[in-house]
Design a protein around this motif. Sequence first.
Motif, PDB file in Angstrom:
ATOM      1  N   ILE A   1      43.754  72.004  36.583  1.00 48.47           N
ATOM      2  CA  ILE A   1      42.684  72.351  37.521  1.00 48.47           C
ATOM      3  C   ILE A   1      41.327  72.288  36.840  1.00 48.47           C
ATOM      4  N   PHE A   2      41.200  72.929  35.683  1.00 50.52           N
ATOM      5  CA  PHE A   2      39.901  73.042  35.026  1.00 50.52           C
ATOM      6  C   PHE A   2      39.481  71.759  34.318  1.00 50.52           C
ATOM      7  N   ASP A   3      40.422  70.880  33.985  1.00 51.56           N
ATOM      8  CA  ASP A   3      40.041  69.621  33.340  1.00 51.56           C
ATOM      9  C   ASP A   3      39.189  68.752  34.256  1.00 51.56           C
ATOM     10  N   ASP A   4      39.489  68.758  35.550  1.00 53.51           N
ATOM     11  CA  ASP A   4      38.707  67.970  36.517  1.00 53.51           C
ATOM     12  C   ASP A   4      38.851  68.603  37.899  1.00 53.51           C
ATOM     13  N   PRO A   5      38.071  69.665  38.199  1.00 51.36           N
ATOM     14  CA  PRO A   5      38.219  70.379  39.472  1.00 51.36           C
ATOM     15  C   PRO A   5      38.006  69.503  40.701  1.00 51.36           C
ATOM     16  N   SER A   6      37.161  68.477  40.577  1.00 46.88           N
ATOM     17  CA  SER A   6      36.844  67.648  41.746  1.00 46.88           C
ATOM     18  C   SER A   6      38.046  66.856  42.253  1.00 46.88           C
ATOM     19  N   ARG A   7      39.097  66.731  41.446  1.00 48.87           N
ATOM     20  CA  ARG A   7      40.293  65.995  41.872  1.00 48.87           C
ATOM     21  C   ARG A   7      41.263  66.865  42.667  1.00 48.87           C
TER      22      ARG A   7
ATOM     23  N   PHE B   1      28.452  73.784  33.029  1.00 51.86           N
ATOM     24  CA  PHE B   1      27.995  74.258  34.334  1.00 51.86           C
ATOM     25  C   PHE B   1      28.442  73.299  35.434  1.00 51.86           C
ATOM     26  N   ALA B   2      28.404  72.002  35.140  1.00 50.17           N
ATOM     27  CA  ALA B   2      28.779  71.007  36.145  1.00 50.17           C
ATOM     28  C   ALA B   2      30.218  71.206  36.592  1.00 50.17           C
ATOM     29  N   ASP B   3      31.114  71.455  35.646  1.00 54.27           N
ATOM     30  CA  ASP B   3      32.523  71.678  35.994  1.00 54.27           C
ATOM     31  C   ASP B   3      32.693  72.971  36.788  1.00 54.27           C
ATOM     32  N   ALA B   4      31.949  74.000  36.398  1.00 53.61           N
ATOM     33  CA  ALA B   4      32.044  75.278  37.111  1.00 53.61           C
ATOM     34  C   ALA B   4      31.591  75.116  38.555  1.00 53.61           C
ATOM     35  N   TRP B   5      30.449  74.440  38.759  1.00 56.11           N
ATOM     36  CA  TRP B   5      29.948  74.253  40.121  1.00 56.11           C
ATOM     37  C   TRP B   5      30.852  73.323  40.912  1.00 56.11           C
ATOM     38  N   ALA B   6      31.477  72.365  40.237  1.00 54.66           N
ATOM     39  CA  ALA B   6      32.408  71.469  40.932  1.00 54.66           C
ATOM     40  C   ALA B   6      33.590  72.260  41.484  1.00 54.66           C
TER      41      ALA B   6
ATOM     42  N   ALA C   1      34.490  76.075  48.305  1.00 58.32           N
ATOM     43  CA  ALA C   1      33.603  76.345  49.437  1.00 58.32           C
ATOM     44  C   ALA C   1      33.652  75.260  50.517  1.00 58.32           C
ATOM     45  N   TYR C   2      33.807  73.989  50.137  1.00 58.13           N
ATOM     46  CA  TYR C   2      33.649  72.901  51.108  1.00 58.13           C
ATOM     47  C   TYR C   2      34.906  72.043  51.313  1.00 58.13           C
ATOM     48  N   ASP C   3      35.932  72.235  50.482  1.00 52.32           N
ATOM     49  CA  ASP C   3      37.143  71.416  50.645  1.00 52.32           C
ATOM     50  C   ASP C   3      38.376  72.297  50.429  1.00 52.32           C
TER      51      ASP C   3
END
Length: 490
Positions: A233-239, A401-406, A412-414
């Motif tokens: 999960i934390f390696d690439d949250p956007s996936r 920060f980018a990973d945290a916000w991702a 929040a949105y998906d």
Amino acid sequence: MPFLENLWNVLKYNEADPILFNSAFFLYFFAAFLLCYQLVRKHERGRVWVFTVFSLYFFYKACNEYVGLVILSAIVDFYLSNRIHREQREGVRKGLLWFSVLINIGMLVYFKYTNFFIGILNDLGAGRITPMHILLPIGISFYTFENLSYTIDVYRREIKPVDKFMDYLFFLSFFPKLMMGPIVRAADFIPQIRQPYVLNREDVGKGMFLILGGLFKKVVISDFVYQNFVQYIFDDPSRHTGIECLLGVYAYALVIYCDFSGYSDMAIGIARWMGFTIPPNFDKPYKSSSITEFWRRWHISLSSWLRDYVYIPLGGNRKGKLRQYINLLLTMLIGGFWHGASWNFILWGGIHGGALAVDKVWRQRMAKFAPVNKRLWKIGGILFTFHLVCFCWIFFHAASFADAWALIRQVAYDFQGNLLPEVLTAYPQVFILMGIGYLLHFLPAATEQKLEFRLARLPLWGSVAVMTVFIWFLAQVKTTVPMIPIYFQF
């Protein structure tokens, strides 16, 4: 000779395989230590020497030549504390204290924060400095704080310094707590050196409960859940979908608790078997109904250290409400920065500091009102506090920060909550262990005390049998790649 060569390879430092409580080598180390310790158990100086030698070797196996830093730190603070104690001129005493503080903080800053400050200068355009190749010595944050508290307590005349250097080196290098704490106060530890070594049934039962429980939390729950779910999960949250990310945060909250409290429990349990009582470092923190209560239950040795040596010297709550809130924020910012040279840790500490200030205001306002249903009110407080802490863990663990916000954006949105059954069935073992972990966390204290009592009543052969079966069980279920404890990096 091949045998001697192989033995030397096992005994010498190996960067790829540092000694850990849950490593195979530790069993042999601990067995050899127990044998030597039992041979000198009736002799105070013998116990000090055996424990110190084994502790220094333990640290050598963990970080090679950096064992010299522990010895150097002990020499400096042993000498300075005795000079401070003998000196009558207040100006000289204060100067010696600040000299000790500068040496300890300076050493910590050099090894831990040099490249962080170089990065800030480069980002501001004030220089083009190449980052230095500096390896962080394991445990430096912990034994630096122990050094500081010792010298400060001597300066305050709250304790007398030890006369024998080996006693201080023993205290500082005590291997159960050397690398990951708890942060032990000299006033609590050093008087125990003089006490005769007596091991009763309560010590055996309590120590075994802590060691077995700590190993279970660290090896079975934390390592497995992290390697089979959290890291994905934390390696690439956007996936991942929002529901996966949210469950990943809940999983990490359990992982970091089981990892750190498990290691602390093992340290306290081993110390108990050796005749030393170390105060608990965790007290079921996710039961907290406020953020203030959380910090009374989480990493107790650090939070109490920050209270006594940062918050109170800043003025505490003695200089008005606004100053109190500022002091809380500054203390937690320092606490965040203590964890690592990263803006993520500073933000993590800042959020906790702000939350503590808000909690003070909230409690003062709500003191005038009596909740209609106290039980429901407390449950609501526990749920809110747990989710606030989980939100902060996102910044604590995320690489940037980018990973945290991702991750937050995905939640929040998906969110896609309808996928919950599929996620649960995709990682059945992970969520079963998470359920067990949280269930154990919320067990009543009386249940644990009954188990401790039963372990204490076992005969010697029964204790050996329980330990043997449990170690065999760990060997069957542990992950193939051992996970370095999270707080190793601090």
